[in-house]
Scaffold this active site. Structure first.
Site, PDB file in Angstrom:
ATOM      1  N   ASP A 141       0.847  -1.199   0.000  1.00 54.02           N
ATOM      2  CA  ASP A 141       0.000   0.000   0.000  1.00 54.02           C
ATOM      3  C   ASP A 141       0.882   1.250   0.000  1.00 54.02           C
ATOM      4  O   ASP A 141       0.557   2.257   0.599  1.00 54.02           O
ATOM      5  CB  ASP A 141      -0.949  -0.004   1.206  1.00 54.02           C
ATOM      6  CG  ASP A 141      -0.202  -0.057   2.528  1.00 54.02           C
ATOM      7  OD1 ASP A 141       1.011  -0.359   2.510  1.00 54.02           O
ATOM      8  OD2 ASP A 141      -0.812   0.198   3.580  1.00 54.02           O
ATOM      9  N   GLU A 142       2.030   1.151  -0.671  1.00 57.65           N
ATOM     10  CA  GLU A 142       2.976   2.269  -0.739  1.00 57.65           C
ATOM     11  C   GLU A 142       3.103   2.751  -2.179  1.00 57.65           C
ATOM     12  O   GLU A 142       3.163   1.940  -3.105  1.00 57.65           O
ATOM     13  CB  GLU A 142       4.365   1.787  -0.313  1.00 57.65           C
ATOM     14  CG  GLU A 142       4.685   1.937   1.148  1.00 57.65           C
ATOM     15  CD  GLU A 142       6.110   1.487   1.379  1.00 57.65           C
ATOM     16  OE1 GLU A 142       7.026   2.255   1.033  1.00 57.65           O
ATOM     17  OE2 GLU A 142       6.296   0.362   1.866  1.00 57.65           O
TER      18      GLU A 142
END
Lengths: 195, 353
Positions: free
Chosen positions: B250-251
């Site tokens: 989720d980066e």
């Protein structure tokens, strides 16, 4: 043209002249990939472009190169399976010549979509034959000549072969058989197990 | 004998040589079951020299349709498909058919190789000349070898395609889920910008908040929907020349080209956070996430920074934003060039909130 044919051209060039020559041919022909795949189909234009580039790179006349390809198909150790399949056609060289008319059917048994030349054999006398071959690409005459010369050797027969020109797209080849048992030839063990 | 004698005009005499040509694997036996003549190929297969006079039941074992070991029983099977073996090669099944000779003078049994033909040809050392031209066994062998060869080609092709696919995947530049660039593409783009001395860039390191909760409570499909939504937000909010990449679960990393002042990056960071915080529809419900952002600008550095330095500083700024609470951005500000003591890097965190 069927990938097998293209793959044969590539295989002939790489095993005979090395990968650098193939790379040069590929570059000159503008081939958009590194290798032909035997099981895929390609436009005829690619096959012709590669062949023309090969003649140019190797400074060889087309017929000489085609004849070398025909010989290579029978004699290269990597293609032993192909030589064996050819030897299934007849117990001796004359049988083999007579079975050439079956070549298309025989090829389709092995690969249903493989387009092999249509061949007709005329027997003039016991030792003289004319072969007429028609294929979707020009040049089957010299390929067959190289191939038959190698097969005669394989069967231990001594034969003279000569191109007789092209009539209406049919390429003609004259075979003069001098001796059917000139040498022992190469062995063919029908029941090779574990093939 | 009961029945009509054969009509003489339908009877022909065949020499033994003719039988050899037509049926190279035949056996001709007298009424006692002794071999009168054996075809040349069968003689070769039996490996006992001349078979004349030998009992066919010592030579052969008739197995199907039933086991028989006497001539009348065998003759009763005339015209049927026989299963038999040579006693010396009991594991190579053969086929046969027989006919009784007129006036009880014996029988003729013709034999062929069964489906074990390939092994039989090898074991008996047979050649092309051992088969009648009408016998398709040789063509079966040819087909068997041709199949083996083409199967090998097909396997090679599948193997090469698989290898090529893996290589292509390894060289891919995009993230399949979001359609954004991947880490490799981002690293390459940053490196290219840094190589160009006239190019000033900004870098945003974005990490989703509450993403783990969405994944845990609503499942991975919901998580994927969030990631796809963030992907589309990034595409909408960025200029054509900018680049966004998904670089972890989720980066995300965002590269801004021609970024001559950090001031312009801060509103973008705030806008991205606000947009990502809007509820994301998934099935019947809504997913709510937020984002934290660390940002750096190359103009802030007194010396041209390397890619590792930029990425590490963006990461440190992200960490500072996270520490300050969710849904914030933080800018990393390198110390100004100058004499004297090194003041240490400063940080500017989302004001107010």
């Amino acid at each position: 043209m069927h990938g097998m044919v293209n793959r044969a051209l590539q295989g002939f060039l790489t095993t005979t002249y090395g990968p650098d020559v193939w790379a040069e041919v590929r570059g000159q022909a503008g081939l958009p990939f590194a290798d032909f795949e035997a099981m895929l189909d390609y436009p005829d234009a690619l096959t012709l472009a590669c062949f023309e580039a090969a003649c140019h790179v190797l400074h060889k006349p087309p017929n000489a190169l085609l004849e070398d390809i025909g010989t290579w198909l029978v004699t290269d150790p990597h293609l032993e399976p192909l030589r064996r399949l050819m030897r299934f056609s007849g117990a001796g060289f004359v049988d083999f010549l007579h079975s050439l008319e079956e070549l298309g059917d025989r090829g389709r048994l092995a690969m249903p979509d493989l387009d092999l030349p249509q061949i007709a054999l005329d027997r003039h006398d016991a030792a003289t034959f004319t072969i007429r071959a028609r294929w979707s690409l020009p040049g089957i005459g010299p390929i067959l000549m190289g191939c038959l010369r190698a097969m005669a050797d394989d069967y231990g027969a001594l034969a003279l072969l000569r191109l007789e020109g092209i009539e209406d797209g049919v390429e003609c080849l004259r075979v003069q058989l001098l001796d059917t048992a000139f040498s022992t030839g190469r062995s063919f063990d029908l029941g090779r197990v574990g093939a | 004998m009961i029945g009509l004698p054969p009509s003489l005009d339908r009877v022909i005499g065949l020499s033994g040589g003719a039988l050899d040509v037509l049926m190279p694997m035949h056996l001709w036996a007298d009424p006692e079951g002794r071999v009168v003549q054996a075809g040349p190929t069968l003689t070769k297969m039996a490996r006992r020299g001349d078979l004349t006079g030998l009992s066919i039941f010592r030579l052969l074992e008739i197995r199907r349709p039933l086991r028989v070991d006497h001539v009348p029983g065998l003759i009763a099977l005339a015209g049927q498909r026989l299963g038999l073996v040579l006693r010396d090669a009991p594991d190579l099944p053969l086929r046969g058919a027989l006919t009784a000779l007129p006036a009880g003078t014996g029988l003729i049994l013709d034999i062929s190789l069964g489906l074990s033909f390939a092994r039989a040809v090898s074991e008996f050392g047979l050649t092309l000349n051992d088969f009648s031209p009408c016998d398709q066994t040789v063509e079966l062998l040819y087909l068997h070898e041709a199949n083996t060869a083409t199967m090998a080609l097909s396997r090679h092709l599948s193997h090469r395609l698989e290898t090529a696919r893996a290589a292509a995947e390894a060289q891919a530049l995009s993230d399949p889920l979001t359609g954004l660039a991947n880490r490799r593409a981002m690293d390459a783009a940053i490196a290219r910008c840094l190589d160009d001395p006239t190019q000033e860039i900004g870098l945003l390191h974005l990490d989703l908040d509450l993403f783990k909760q969405v994944n845990d409570s609503l499942g991975h499909a919901a998580g994927d929907a969030v990631l796809e939504r963030v992907g589309s937000i990034l595409r909408q909010q960025l200029r054509h020349d900018d680049l966004a990449a998904r670089v972890g679960g989720d980066e995300f990393l965002i590269l801004l080209r021609d970024c001559t002042a950090r001031d312009g990056m801060e509103p973008l960071a705030a806008r991205l956070i606000a947009t990502i915080e809007e509820p994301i529809p998934f099935q019947d419900g809504m997913c709510r996430v937020s984002a934290s952002i660390g940002l750096v600008a190359s103009v802030d550095y007194p010396h041209r920074p390397g890619i590792d330095r930029l990425l590490a500083d963006a990461d440190a700024a992200l960490y500072a934003a996270k520490r300050a609470g969710r849904g914030r951005w933080s800018a990393h500000i390198p110390p100004p060039r100058g004499p004297g003591r090194r003041a240490g890097d400063a940080a500017r965190v989302t004001p107010g909130d």
